[in-house]
Design a protein around this motif. Structure first.
Motif, PDB file in Angstrom:
ATOM      1  N   ASP A 291       0.828  -1.207   0.000  1.00 10.39           N
ATOM      2  CA  ASP A 291       0.000   0.000   0.000  1.00 10.39           C
ATOM      3  C   ASP A 291       0.860   1.254   0.000  1.00 10.39           C
ATOM      4  O   ASP A 291       0.534   2.252  -0.662  1.00 10.39           O
ATOM      5  CB  ASP A 291      -0.921   0.000   1.217  1.00 10.39           C
TER       6      ASP A 291
ATOM      7  N   LYS B 163       2.279   1.941  -3.495  1.00  5.87           N
ATOM      8  CA  LYS B 163       1.344   2.580  -4.425  1.00  5.87           C
ATOM      9  C   LYS B 163       1.449   4.092  -4.339  1.00  5.87           C
ATOM     10  O   LYS B 163       1.361   4.791  -5.366  1.00  5.87           O
ATOM     11  CB  LYS B 163      -0.084   2.106  -4.135  1.00  5.87           C
TER      12      LYS B 163
ATOM     13  N   PHE C 198       4.292   4.522  -7.294  1.00  8.28           N
ATOM     14  CA  PHE C 198       3.441   4.613  -8.481  1.00  8.28           C
ATOM     15  C   PHE C 198       2.617   5.898  -8.551  1.00  8.28           C
ATOM     16  O   PHE C 198       2.069   6.218  -9.610  1.00  8.28           O
ATOM     17  CB  PHE C 198       2.531   3.378  -8.566  1.00  8.28           C
TER      18      PHE C 198
ATOM     19  N   GLY D 192      -1.296   3.037  -9.503  1.00  8.89           N
ATOM     20  CA  GLY D 192      -1.138   3.264  -8.080  1.00  8.89           C
ATOM     21  C   GLY D 192      -2.419   3.074  -7.302  1.00  8.89           C
ATOM     22  O   GLY D 192      -2.655   3.731  -6.288  1.00  8.89           O
ATOM     23  N   GLY D 193      -3.285   2.171  -7.784  1.00  9.67           N
ATOM     24  CA  GLY D 193      -4.563   1.928  -7.136  1.00  9.67           C
ATOM     25  C   GLY D 193      -5.618   2.952  -7.447  1.00  9.67           C
ATOM     26  O   GLY D 193      -6.765   2.827  -7.002  1.00  9.67           O
TER      27      GLY D 193
ATOM     28  N   GLU E 238       0.663  -3.582 -14.186  1.00  6.53           N
ATOM     29  CA  GLU E 238      -0.085  -2.981 -13.078  1.00  6.53           C
ATOM     30  C   GLU E 238       0.027  -3.880 -11.857  1.00  6.53           C
ATOM     31  O   GLU E 238      -0.452  -5.018 -11.883  1.00  6.53           O
ATOM     32  CB  GLU E 238      -1.557  -2.820 -13.457  1.00  6.53           C
TER      33      GLU E 238
END
Length: 407
Positions: free
Chosen positions: A46, A49, A53, A78-79, A311
């Motif tokens: 997490d 991300k 990202f 990045g979510g 991804e």
């Protein structure tokens, strides 16, 4: 370590000299810079991300995903849910996939629209340039019109993006405002590949690989030239691994060159593919292999260009999007068989790595993988990648028990 020349162990000459500036230069064998937990832990993922990202330029997708005007493609970086949109001016724009009224995702499937993207909740609709086009009964009355400042203020939130070599890159930082930053960052690679006209690329083959592996292992395997003859017998004898030079073109561009990696493949024959531009004679037999940090893996030979963009979905799942491009002059039926054969060969190479990747992931569940060694003769580029990840993450922000080891 930043240079435009090959660096690291000179495998061509076999001199055995170790670069003085490399992460592992002062030891014959080092240690993993990233701990095992960073490949399996949800909290660490997490944080990646956000810190990796969503904190700089990141591969987001392919230009051909939105080939025509009005094409809309939902993606995640990045979510964050995003939309790639081809506008009426033929420009590709990227927006946050969130209606400005109640934040509903506008679409979760690729669509093609005529002029507007419409939210299904209250039918707010947006022009292809992101401006708010209509909001029914916005003033709680029939026939009301939207003021110009409302249309502009409540338009879709645009993400800074740049299209290069058939790919779309985005920068999710709130302060990001200048695509020229990407131009500057990628410049060492565009200079190296200045013989290629990337506007002439034609998609030959494309495939998606859904892999139960942490994204970092995919990059590290890509940058590991040591394994090539052991896992990919088509590259030649084991000694061929000595014929690869490490190359670092910038902090975010790292990889290697295989000076004779394409011998027997790119030579001109009756069924060979046309070259990608005016390829210098000394580059015809070579293969370049680069990671554009964090998630674009690029291969270039004289007659084809391959991209694996990916991804990260979870700590132990990554979706790869693999596309193979040839020159547009090879787009016709005359080259159909050659394009298909090329795709079969390159997809097979990727599939040969899958069992290795799964075993690498399994090994990261063992505390013993904290004792693995990066070897200075082979792993300088991998160490550079891990060091870059560690710097982006920052030790103090990692979950307890999952600290990176700064150099």
């Amino acid at each position: 370590m930043t240079t435009t020349q090959p660096v690291g162990f000179d495998r061509t000459s076999g001199s055995g000299n170790i670069i003085s500036a490399g992460p592992l230069a002062d030891m014959p064998s080092g240690r993993s810079i990233l701990p095992a937990g960073s490949y399996t832990d949800q909290a660490a993922f997490d944080l990646e991300k956000d810190r990796i990202f969503a904190s700089g330029w990141t591969w987001a997708g392919f230009e051909h995903w939105v080939a025509g005007v009005g094409a809309v493609k939902p993606i995640h970086v990045g979510g964050r849910p995003l939309l790639m949109v081809r506008g009426e001016d033929d420009r590709i724009r990227v927006f946050h996939n969130s209606c400005r009224h109640r934040g509903m995702a506008l679409t979760e499937e690729p669509i093609t629209v005529r002029k507007r993207i419409q939210c299904a909740y209250h039918c707010w609709s947006y022009n292809l340039d992101g401006d708010l086009a209509a909001a029914p009964f916005f003033h709680r009355e029939r026939g009301g019109t939207l003021e110009p400042d409302v249309r502009e203020r409540l338009g879709l939130l645009q993400v800074v993006s740049y299209t290069w070599a058939g790919m779309v890159f985005v920068d999710l930082r709130p302060s990001a405002a200048d695509p020229d930053e990407f131009v500057d960052a990628i410049a060492p690679l565009t200079r190296r590949w200045d013989h290629v006209d990337f506007t002439r690329l034609h998609l030959a083959e494309e495939r998606e690989f859904d892999i139960g592996v942490n994204w970092k292992l995919i990059v590290e395997n890509f940058l590991d030239f040591y394994h090539l003859p052991f896992i990919h017998p088509q590259v030649g004898p084991v000694s061929s691994s000595l014929d690869i030079d490490d190359v670092v073109l910038g902090e975010a561009i790292m990889g290697g060159t295989y000076p004779r990696g394409a011998v027997g493949k790119a030579q001109k024959t009756e069924d060979s593919l046309p070259f990608l531009g005016d390829v210098p004679a000394d580059r015809i037999a070579g293969q370049d292999i680069f990671c554009v940090f964090p998630n674009a893996l690029l291969f270039l030979e004289a007659d084809w260009f391959q991209v694996i963009g990916f991804e990260p979905v979870s700590p132990e799942r990554t979706v790869e999007h693999m596309a193979i491009f040839v020159d547009s002059s090879a787009s016709g039926e005359d080259f159909a068989a050659a394009r298909k054969k090329l795709g079969q060969v390159l997809f097979e190479v990727n599939e040969q790595d899958l069992p290795i990747l799964y075993k690498l992931q399994e090994g990261r569940r063992s505390p013993g993988s904290n004792a693995t060694n990066l070897v200075s003769y082979w792993d300088q580029i991998t160490a550079l990648f891990q060091t870059h990840v560690a710097r982006k993450m920052r030790e103090t922000d990692l979950p307890k028990g999952h600290h990176v080891r700064e150099q």
